[in-house]
Motif scaffolding. Structure first.
Motif, PDB file in Angstrom:
ATOM      1  N   ASP A 284      23.372  -1.976  35.173  1.00  0.00           N
ATOM      2  CA  ASP A 284      22.964  -2.972  34.181  1.00  0.00           C
ATOM      3  C   ASP A 284      23.255  -2.487  32.765  1.00  0.00           C
ATOM      4  O   ASP A 284      22.363  -2.063  32.023  1.00  0.00           O
ATOM      5  CB  ASP A 284      21.478  -3.302  34.341  1.00  0.00           C
ATOM      6  CG  ASP A 284      21.184  -3.964  35.680  1.00  0.00           C
ATOM      7  OD1 ASP A 284      22.053  -4.705  36.155  1.00  0.00           O
ATOM      8  OD2 ASP A 284      20.097  -3.724  36.236  1.00  0.00           O
ATOM      9  N   ASP A 285      24.534  -2.538  32.403  1.00  0.00           N
ATOM     10  CA  ASP A 285      24.944  -2.153  31.057  1.00  0.00           C
ATOM     11  C   ASP A 285      25.163  -3.401  30.205  1.00  0.00           C
ATOM     12  O   ASP A 285      25.481  -4.483  30.714  1.00  0.00           O
ATOM     13  CB  ASP A 285      26.260  -1.359  31.104  1.00  0.00           C
ATOM     14  CG  ASP A 285      26.026   0.109  31.416  1.00  0.00           C
ATOM     15  OD1 ASP A 285      25.051   0.670  30.900  1.00  0.00           O
ATOM     16  OD2 ASP A 285      26.819   0.684  32.183  1.00  0.00           O
ATOM     17  N   ASN A 286      25.035  -3.230  28.906  1.00  0.00           N
ATOM     18  CA  ASN A 286      25.410  -4.287  27.982  1.00  0.00           C
ATOM     19  C   ASN A 286      26.931  -4.374  27.910  1.00  0.00           C
ATOM     20  O   ASN A 286      27.635  -3.419  28.259  1.00  0.00           O
ATOM     21  CB  ASN A 286      24.849  -3.995  26.589  1.00  0.00           C
ATOM     22  CG  ASN A 286      23.336  -4.012  26.569  1.00  0.00           C
ATOM     23  OD1 ASN A 286      22.712  -4.867  27.193  1.00  0.00           O
ATOM     24  ND2 ASN A 286      22.739  -3.065  25.848  1.00  0.00           N
ATOM     25  N   ARG A 289      30.566  -2.835  22.966  1.00  0.00           N
ATOM     26  CA  ARG A 289      30.382  -3.267  21.576  1.00  0.00           C
ATOM     27  C   ARG A 289      31.438  -2.606  20.690  1.00  0.00           C
ATOM     28  O   ARG A 289      31.575  -1.372  20.681  1.00  0.00           O
ATOM     29  CB  ARG A 289      28.979  -2.895  21.092  1.00  0.00           C
ATOM     30  CG  ARG A 289      28.673  -3.376  19.672  1.00  0.00           C
ATOM     31  CD  ARG A 289      27.173  -3.489  19.455  1.00  0.00           C
ATOM     32  NE  ARG A 289      26.515  -2.195  19.584  1.00  0.00           N
ATOM     33  CZ  ARG A 289      26.209  -1.415  18.550  1.00  0.00           C
ATOM     34  NH1 ARG A 289      26.537  -1.789  17.321  1.00  0.00           N
ATOM     35  NH2 ARG A 289      25.582  -0.277  18.747  1.00  0.00           N
ATOM     36  N   ASP A 303      32.200  -1.598  30.813  1.00  0.00           N
ATOM     37  CA  ASP A 303      31.044  -2.111  30.102  1.00  0.00           C
ATOM     38  C   ASP A 303      30.137  -0.976  29.652  1.00  0.00           C
ATOM     39  O   ASP A 303      30.181   0.133  30.154  1.00  0.00           O
ATOM     40  CB  ASP A 303      30.260  -3.095  30.981  1.00  0.00           C
ATOM     41  CG  ASP A 303      30.010  -2.541  32.380  1.00  0.00           C
ATOM     42  OD1 ASP A 303      30.742  -1.639  32.802  1.00  0.00           O
ATOM     43  OD2 ASP A 303      29.072  -3.019  33.048  1.00  0.00           O
TER      44      ASP A 303
END
Length: 378
Positions: A284-286, A289, A303
């Motif tokens: 569960d990574d963002n 960015r 990710d």
């Protein structure tokens, strides 16, 4: 259109530790099968996915050592639809049977440790493979061909040059005009294209059981050179040519090269065929960015990354952080590597959780990439 035989029930057996010796840097605390590859995957993902995509739902992994990372990655096998009451994923540690008192050396010894398990299974066929290569193979076609040919054993091969790192760890096949294997060569030293064995074998489960019992009586440990090669006049061993994409890991240099090859669209499309998806453990990574001022070109970035500096021609695994002013060129950076402010790295392979300190410069070459071990600080 390919049709599946009504009796084509198949179980899978995977050997996760075969050829660990080829990449000692990467297997200090993990099995070959658990080596990260292609940004967010492990080598085991490709073989498991190929099997499950072919409808194989009973798969056993015969581990030898360093299997904790592999167990953590696979869990119950849910991502591969192998969390089942019957069949599913079966991870077998060393010493699986009370009669086994030492870690196995060869494939036949490993199989002997699960003899009773094999005898209790219902599938007619067994598909056996190692985990030193990433591929996306249509095993349905292999199963169909094996049954149609009437072979005792089907051996998958590719026509390829023998990799430098595999000069002392390969099998090649010689065949007659019908495709029957007439000779199996161990550690073939010839140059040029050869029928390079991929260590993928298909056979009837009952025949494998008979081989295991015979090898135990004779003290034989190795499948290819002690069971198959001396008995080619008795066994109908047939070759099955595979012309698809293969990333074969034979040493640290090939690990670097095979990752970098995935920066080419054609290779990505072949390895990640939309009709046969490759599954892996979810994290569960963002989303990655990209901070203002970041520069990225010709790179594969998983990710969870944060990019503030420059990244060119590189593979970045999950959670990598390239800080402001840092430059990353021609690198393979595994998960959670941090390249601090104004650091400059080129032709570098990092394991997990590596820290490249601020202002440091580290450079290898395309023929000799620098490797930094897990959790080290430079």
């Amino acid at each position: 259109m390919l049709t599946t035989h009504k009796d084509a029930s198949v179980m899978g057996i995977i050997f996760p530790n075969t050829y660990d010796n080829l990449v000692p840097q990467l297997v200090a605390e993990r099995a070959m099968a658990a080596i990260p590859f292609a940004g967010r995957y492990r080598l085991i993902d490709f073989m498991l996915s190929s099997m499950t995509n072919a409808g194989i739902g009973n798969i056993s992994l015969l581990t030898r050592k360093n299997y904790h990372s592999l167990m953590e990655h696979l869990g119950s096998g849910r991502e591969w639809d192998l969390a089942r009451k019957h069949g599913g994923l079966n991870i077998v540690p060393p010493f699986a049977e009370r009669t086994v008192t030492k870690i196995y050396a060869g494939r036949m010894e490993a199989l002997a440790s699960i003899l009773r398990f094999l005898e209790a299974q219902k599938e007619k066929y067994v598909l056996m493979t190692d985990c030193f290569q990433a591929l996306n193979m249509d095993f349905k076609a292999l199963i169909h061909e094996h049954i149609e040919s009437g072979a005792d054993v089907t051996a998958v091969y590719q026509v390829a040059d023998i990799p430098d790192g595999a000069k002392n760890g390969n099998y090649t096949l010689n065949m007659d005009e019908t495709g029957r294997v007439t000779e199996i060569l161990n550690n073939d030293y010839r140059t040029g294209k050869q029928n390079l064995c991929m260590n993928i074998y298909m056979m009837e489960r009952e025949r494998l059981i008979s081989m295991i019992k015979e090898s135990s009586v004779r003290g034989q440990r190795f499948f290819e050179r002690e069971m198959l090669a001396p008995n080619l006049h008795i066994l109908n061993v047939r070759g099955y040519r595979y012309d698809g994409y293969v990333a074969r890991i034979a040493d640290l240099k090939s690990f670097f090269d095979e990752n970098m090859r995935l920066l080419q669209d054609d290779n990505i499309d072949q390895l990640f065929d939309k009709n046969r998806p490759i599954y892996t453990k979810t994290r569960d990574d963002n989303p990655t960015r990209y901070v203002e001022g970041a520069k990225v070109s010709n790179s594969m970035i998983a990710d969870g990354c944060i990019i503030q500096g420059t990244v060119e021609n590189s593979i970045l695994f999950r959670g990598v952080h390239v800080e402001k002013g840092a430059v990353v060129r021609n690198c393979v950076l595994m998960q959670d590597t941090v390249v601090e402010v104004n650091a400059n790295v080129e032709y570098l392979v990092t394991d997990k959780d590596v820290l490249i300190s601020a202002g440091k410069k580290l450079s290898g070459s395309d023929t000799f990439p620098v490797y930094v071990a897990e959790a080290h600080t430079v």
